[in-house]
Design an enzyme around this catalytic site. Structure first.
Site, PDB file in Angstrom:
ATOM      1  N   SER A  11       0.840  -1.196   0.000  1.00  0.00           N
ATOM      2  CA  SER A  11       0.000   0.000   0.000  1.00  0.00           C
ATOM      3  C   SER A  11       0.871   1.241   0.000  1.00  0.00           C
ATOM      4  O   SER A  11       1.670   1.451   0.922  1.00  0.00           O
ATOM      5  CB  SER A  11      -0.903   0.018   1.238  1.00  0.00           C
ATOM      6  OG  SER A  11      -1.469   1.300   1.406  1.00  0.00           O
ATOM      7  N   HIS A  36      -1.086  -1.227  -4.422  1.00  0.00           N
ATOM      8  CA  HIS A  36      -2.383  -0.926  -3.798  1.00  0.00           C
ATOM      9  C   HIS A  36      -2.477   0.562  -3.483  1.00  0.00           C
ATOM     10  O   HIS A  36      -1.606   1.123  -2.820  1.00  0.00           O
ATOM     11  CB  HIS A  36      -2.526  -1.754  -2.517  1.00  0.00           C
ATOM     12  CG  HIS A  36      -3.893  -1.713  -1.910  1.00  0.00           C
ATOM     13  ND1 HIS A  36      -4.935  -2.493  -2.364  1.00  0.00           N
ATOM     14  CD2 HIS A  36      -4.386  -0.991  -0.865  1.00  0.00           C
ATOM     15  CE1 HIS A  36      -6.013  -2.262  -1.623  1.00  0.00           C
ATOM     16  NE2 HIS A  36      -5.706  -1.336  -0.711  1.00  0.00           N
ATOM     17  N   ASP A  38      -4.844   3.366  -1.720  1.00  0.00           N
ATOM     18  CA  ASP A  38      -5.960   3.580  -0.792  1.00  0.00           C
ATOM     19  C   ASP A  38      -6.547   4.974  -0.988  1.00  0.00           C
ATOM     20  O   ASP A  38      -5.933   5.979  -0.627  1.00  0.00           O
ATOM     21  CB  ASP A  38      -5.471   3.427   0.651  1.00  0.00           C
ATOM     22  CG  ASP A  38      -5.193   1.981   1.011  1.00  0.00           C
ATOM     23  OD1 ASP A  38      -6.120   1.163   0.892  1.00  0.00           O
ATOM     24  OD2 ASP A  38      -4.062   1.664   1.414  1.00  0.00           O
ATOM     25  N   MET A  40      -9.274   7.617   0.080  1.00  0.00           N
ATOM     26  CA  MET A  40     -10.151   7.921   1.223  1.00  0.00           C
ATOM     27  C   MET A  40     -10.688   9.343   1.089  1.00  0.00           C
ATOM     28  O   MET A  40      -9.980  10.239   0.623  1.00  0.00           O
ATOM     29  CB  MET A  40      -9.385   7.789   2.536  1.00  0.00           C
ATOM     30  CG  MET A  40      -8.681   6.450   2.711  1.00  0.00           C
ATOM     31  SD  MET A  40      -7.845   6.366   4.311  1.00  0.00           S
ATOM     32  CE  MET A  40      -6.858   4.886   4.074  1.00  0.00           C
ATOM     33  N   HIS A  69      -8.413   0.987  -4.213  1.00  0.00           N
ATOM     34  CA  HIS A  69      -9.414   0.680  -3.174  1.00  0.00           C
ATOM     35  C   HIS A  69     -10.141   1.971  -2.819  1.00  0.00           C
ATOM     36  O   HIS A  69      -9.570   2.864  -2.194  1.00  0.00           O
ATOM     37  CB  HIS A  69      -8.683   0.086  -1.967  1.00  0.00           C
ATOM     38  CG  HIS A  69      -9.572  -0.256  -0.822  1.00  0.00           C
ATOM     39  ND1 HIS A  69      -9.070  -0.650   0.406  1.00  0.00           N
ATOM     40  CD2 HIS A  69     -10.920  -0.269  -0.681  1.00  0.00           C
ATOM     41  CE1 HIS A  69     -10.075  -0.889   1.228  1.00  0.00           C
ATOM     42  NE2 HIS A  69     -11.205  -0.648   0.592  1.00  0.00           N
ATOM     43  N   MET A  71     -12.402   3.934  -0.711  1.00  0.00           N
ATOM     44  CA  MET A  71     -13.076   4.077   0.578  1.00  0.00           C
ATOM     45  C   MET A  71     -13.788   5.421   0.560  1.00  0.00           C
ATOM     46  O   MET A  71     -13.462   6.350   1.292  1.00  0.00           O
ATOM     47  CB  MET A  71     -12.061   3.980   1.720  1.00  0.00           C
ATOM     48  CG  MET A  71     -11.556   2.560   1.940  1.00  0.00           C
ATOM     49  SD  MET A  71     -10.140   2.490   3.062  1.00  0.00           S
ATOM     50  CE  MET A  71      -8.814   2.558   1.871  1.00  0.00           C
ATOM     51  N   MET A 140     -11.522  -6.463   4.984  1.00  0.00           N
ATOM     52  CA  MET A 140     -10.791  -5.523   5.833  1.00  0.00           C
ATOM     53  C   MET A 140     -10.512  -6.189   7.178  1.00  0.00           C
ATOM     54  O   MET A 140     -11.446  -6.600   7.874  1.00  0.00           O
ATOM     55  CB  MET A 140     -11.613  -4.250   6.054  1.00  0.00           C
ATOM     56  CG  MET A 140     -11.881  -3.431   4.793  1.00  0.00           C
ATOM     57  SD  MET A 140     -10.380  -2.825   3.987  1.00  0.00           S
ATOM     58  CE  MET A 140      -9.654  -1.814   5.285  1.00  0.00           C
ATOM     59  N   ASP A 176      -6.777  -6.736   3.599  1.00  0.00           N
ATOM     60  CA  ASP A 176      -6.246  -5.382   3.766  1.00  0.00           C
ATOM     61  C   ASP A 176      -6.270  -5.002   5.245  1.00  0.00           C
ATOM     62  O   ASP A 176      -7.332  -4.823   5.829  1.00  0.00           O
ATOM     63  CB  ASP A 176      -7.092  -4.398   2.949  1.00  0.00           C
ATOM     64  CG  ASP A 176      -6.482  -3.006   2.892  1.00  0.00           C
ATOM     65  OD1 ASP A 176      -5.462  -2.778   3.577  1.00  0.00           O
ATOM     66  OD2 ASP A 176      -7.027  -2.152   2.166  1.00  0.00           O
TER      67      ASP A 176
END
Length: 228
Positions: A11, A36, A38, A40, A69, A71, A140, A176
């Site tokens: 990540s 990866h 992330d 957010m 990913h 979120m 998760m 994750d």
């Protein structure tokens, strides 16, 4: 070609933000399988990270798989932008919108592999009717929003049940949160094949000294493979 071999997906949340291009080149040279990202929004999760322009900027440095990913909520309005930015896999949370089936359709329609993320408190009952829509299920093992959290052991049983539910369908199970050489074998034995690791990969190294990245990746992979 689909396969269930163990894949390590560092990540970049744990990388040097001022050096993303070189960090990505370093982890790929040192043997990672996926990268990866992330994303957010400070709304669905209590943190704010990256948007489509950042994904587009780092895409040219990624030679493996760009695993994005999301979120974020609502998620549907942003699918096209992240697909255009070069995501190979786009993962949305089950709770990120009112119609997750439509969201998964939109992800595939935009040309990406479709991922479905499950929070620690999310059951797997709703997954059964989505299995023909997903290429990846992300479990998760920490609450989403921050790196470096403690692994939630109750998720091991969830992964075992998911693995049985998936059967021989070509669906990856991604983990994750809190992945280390100690937790990786627990998840591999339960049925996971993609392991996201942030601090456990990037600790001890830098773009000027990337060898520790390789040591960390090999250590996590070896521990996971030993459990199979």
């Amino acid at each position: 070609m689909f396969d269930r071999s163990i894949k390590i997906a560092p990540s970049i949340l744990s990388a040097d933000f001022a050096n993303f291009g070189k960090e990505i080149e370093a982890i790929e040279t040192e043997g990672c399988d996926w990268v990866h990202v992330d994303v957010m929004d400070g709304h669905f999760v209590p943190n704010l990270t990256f948007g489509p322009p950042l994904c587009k900027a780092i895409r040219k440095h990624i030679n493996t798989v760009m695993d994005v990913h999301l979120m974020i909520s609502p998620v549907d309005p942003y699918i096209e932008a992240f697909a255009d930015a070069g995501a190979d896999v786009l993962t949305a949370h089950l709770e990120a919108g009112p119609h997750i089936h439509r969201t998964l359709q939109a992800i595939r329609g935009a040309g990406c592999k479709a991922g479905l993320a499950l929070n620690p408190a999310t059951g797997i009952e709703d997954v059964e009717y989505l299995l023909d829509m997903v290429d990846l299920i992300c479990v998760m093992t920490v609450n989403p929003g921050f790196g470096g959290q403690k692994f939630i052991h109750s998720q091991i049983d969830k992964v075992k049940k998911l693995r049985a539910m998936i059967g021989d369908r070509p669906i990856h199970i991604e983990i994750d949160g809190g992945i280390t050489p100690e937790t990786a074998p627990l998840m591999a034995a339960a049925g996971a094949d993609v392991l996201v690791a942030g601090s456990a990969v990037f600790k001890g190294g830098s773009v000027d000294n990337p060898a520790p990245y390789g040591d960390n990746i090999r250590s996590i992979r070896a521990a996971a493979e030993a459990a199979l």
